[in-house]
Write an enzyme that holds these catalytic residues in place. Structure first.
Site, short mmCIF file in Angstrom:
data_model
loop_
_atom_site.label_atom_id
_atom_site.label_comp_id
_atom_site.label_asym_id
_atom_site.label_seq_id
_atom_site.Cartn_x
_atom_site.Cartn_y
_atom_site.Cartn_z
N ASP A 32 38.81 28.63 21.92
CA ASP A 32 37.49 29.05 22.40
C ASP A 32 36.56 27.85 22.34
O ASP A 32 36.62 27.06 21.39
CB ASP A 32 36.96 30.18 21.49
CG ASP A 32 35.89 31.02 22.15
OD1 ASP A 32 34.87 30.44 22.59
OD2 ASP A 32 36.05 32.25 22.21
N TYR A 143 31.54 35.27 40.51
CA TYR A 143 32.27 35.82 39.35
C TYR A 143 33.43 36.69 39.83
O TYR A 143 34.58 36.53 39.40
CB TYR A 143 31.32 36.63 38.46
CG TYR A 143 32.03 37.32 37.32
CD1 TYR A 143 32.37 36.62 36.17
CD2 TYR A 143 32.40 38.67 37.39
CE1 TYR A 143 33.06 37.23 35.13
CE2 TYR A 143 33.09 39.29 36.36
CZ TYR A 143 33.41 38.57 35.23
OH TYR A 143 34.08 39.17 34.21
C1 UD1 Z 1 30.43 43.13 36.16
C2 UD1 Z 1 31.77 43.82 36.35
C3 UD1 Z 1 32.49 43.95 35.02
C4 UD1 Z 1 32.53 42.60 34.32
C5 UD1 Z 1 31.12 42.07 34.14
C6 UD1 Z 1 31.14 40.70 33.47
C7 UD1 Z 1 31.34 45.35 38.21
C8 UD1 Z 1 31.37 46.76 38.67
N1 UD1 Z 1 31.60 45.16 36.92
O1 UD1 Z 1 29.63 43.98 35.46
O2 UD1 Z 1 33.81 44.40 35.24
O3 UD1 Z 1 33.13 42.73 33.09
O4 UD1 Z 1 30.54 41.95 35.42
O5 UD1 Z 1 29.87 40.17 33.31
O6 UD1 Z 1 31.12 44.44 38.97
N2 UD1 Z 1 21.32 46.12 34.69
C9 UD1 Z 1 20.06 46.65 34.53
N3 UD1 Z 1 19.26 46.13 33.55
C10 UD1 Z 1 19.65 45.12 32.73
C11 UD1 Z 1 20.96 44.57 32.90
C12 UD1 Z 1 21.77 45.10 33.89
O7 UD1 Z 1 19.66 47.56 35.24
O8 UD1 Z 1 18.87 44.71 31.86
C13 UD1 Z 1 22.20 46.71 35.72
C14 UD1 Z 1 22.88 45.73 36.65
O9 UD1 Z 1 22.04 45.41 37.75
C15 UD1 Z 1 24.11 46.53 37.04
C16 UD1 Z 1 24.45 47.34 35.79
O10 UD1 Z 1 23.26 47.34 35.02
O11 UD1 Z 1 23.81 47.41 38.10
C17 UD1 Z 1 25.56 46.74 34.97
O12 UD1 Z 1 25.30 45.36 34.77
P1 UD1 Z 1 26.16 44.44 33.78
O13 UD1 Z 1 26.28 45.08 32.47
O14 UD1 Z 1 25.63 43.06 33.87
O15 UD1 Z 1 27.60 44.51 34.39
P2 UD1 Z 1 28.19 44.44 35.91
O16 UD1 Z 1 27.49 43.41 36.70
O17 UD1 Z 1 28.34 45.82 36.43
#
Ligand code: UD1
Length: 315
Positions: A32, A143
């Site tokens: 890591d 990503y």
């Molecule tokens: C994506 C991948 C996931 C991967 C991850 C790694 C998809 C479906 N999933 O996760 O498999 O492990 O990347 O980083 O693409 N959000 C908010 N407020 C916040 C933060 C996030 O509303 O403060 C929203 C984002 O816009 C998104 C959702 O929450 O719609 C999830 O976000 P996040 O936890 O960053 O993961 P993904 O982008 O879905």
């Protein structure tokens, strides 16, 4: 007893994999660079593992770590969709070149099998739900593209060089040790930390986007099954729960757990964001004998308990 090398072993998922391997009596090495991983995640086990602070972007430096390794669990990566949109070059160097280096080093060390952390993001905005591995991928971010490329490299290494590889498309893994202090953190760690710190969580978009949020022990179970299961080599498999929840539902659940009535703030949707995500886990069930043991509500409660302890002000 076998020798396992966990790349990204000080990270959120990696450190849980390390704990489980040690519990099973296996020998564990961790590689890591501590860029997003944290020493603290391994503090309880550091005397029982071999730790190599190295970067997968440097092939010659990492090669010696693979000598004598039976199984590689390749989790080292630069996570986050928005980070990759902002800095595609670093995302490419770590997630694509780095993965190729890990595959080359594994091939040359005659590793028995490599399990690769792929991602549900590969499906992108394909409108068909649930996601089945035969759907055409459509990455929406560097990503997602990087993780998809890693899968293709895995299959090539199985076909061309006989290195057994299994790619697992993880669906939004959450749980203890997910770092809540980076803008690129997973949404649940950010939301839970906001509740505990009395801050308002921000939802990007209307909150109706959905995810198959998967509690980390389910992911550990699938990952270790994939390192052993007959018939898994060369395959790509979804690892989720098979249920999805929206962010608005998540806030309601957190309000229940915390006994509060928090109203989130809403901001513009994030670039590269996927709208809906839900896993069909039939293939992992059949091939690995995978069965998610902890569902979302229970995982969320356990995760909140952990963050409450972790983020509590020192006594
Ligand atoms: C994506 C991948 C996931 C991967 C991850 C790694 C998809 C479906 N999933 O996760 O498999 O492990 O990347 O980083 O693409 N959000 C908010 N407020 C916040 C933060 C996030 O509303 O403060 C929203 C984002 O816009 C998104 C959702 O929450 O719609 C999830 O976000 P996040 O936890 O960053 O993961 P993904 O982008 O879905």
């Amino acid at each position: 007893m076998a020798v396992y090398l966990v790349t990204g072993g000080s990270g959120f998922i990696g450190s849980h994999v390390v704990d489980e391997l040690l519990r099973r009596g296996e020998t564990v090495r961790v590689l890591d660079n501590l860029s997003t991983g944290r020493r603290q995640n391994l503090s309880k086990v550091i005397d029982r593992i071999e730790f190599f602070e190295l970067d997968i972007r440097n092939l010659e430096k990492i090669r010696p770590v693979f000598a004598g390794v039976d199984y590689v669990i390749h989790l080292a990566a630069l996570p986050s969709v928005p980070r990759s949109v902002k800095d595609p070059l670093t995302s490419n160097a770590v997630n694509i070149d780095g993965t190729l280096h890990v595959l080359l080093a594994s091939r040359d060390a005659r590793v028995k099998r490599l399990v690769f952390a792929a991602s549900s993001s590969a499906y992108g905005d394909n409108p068909i739900l649930p996601r089945v591995e035969t759907h055409i991928p459509h990455p929406l971010s560097p990503y997602a593209l990087g993780k998809l490329t890693g899968e293709y490299y895995c299959r090539l290494f199985t076909d061309l060089y006989g290195l057994e590889c299994v790619a697992l498309r993880y669906f939004n893994i959450f749980g203890p040790r997910q770092n809540p202090d980076s803008p690129y953190s997973g949404v649940l760690s950010l939301f839970i930390a906001a509740y505990i710190r009395g801050q308002t969580p921000t939802i990007f978009g209307d909150g109706e986007q959905s995810r198959d949020f998967t509690y980390v022990p389910n992911c550990v179970q699938a990952t270790l099954l994939a390192s052993q299961a007959a018939g898994a080599a060369g395959k790509v498999m979804n690892v989720g729960v098979g249920r999805s929840h929206t962010l608005n539902q998540t806030v309601e659940m957190l309000n229940d757990i915390f006994g509060r009535k928090v109203v989130p703030s809403y901001g513009p949707p994030r670039e590269g964001d996927v709208r809906e995500s839900l896993a069909d886990i039939s293939l992992a069930r059949q091939t690995l004998g995978y069965e998610p043991k902890v569902h979302y509500a229970e995982g969320l409660r356990k995760t909140v308990e952990w963050y409450r302890r972790e983020l509590a002000p020192p006594a």
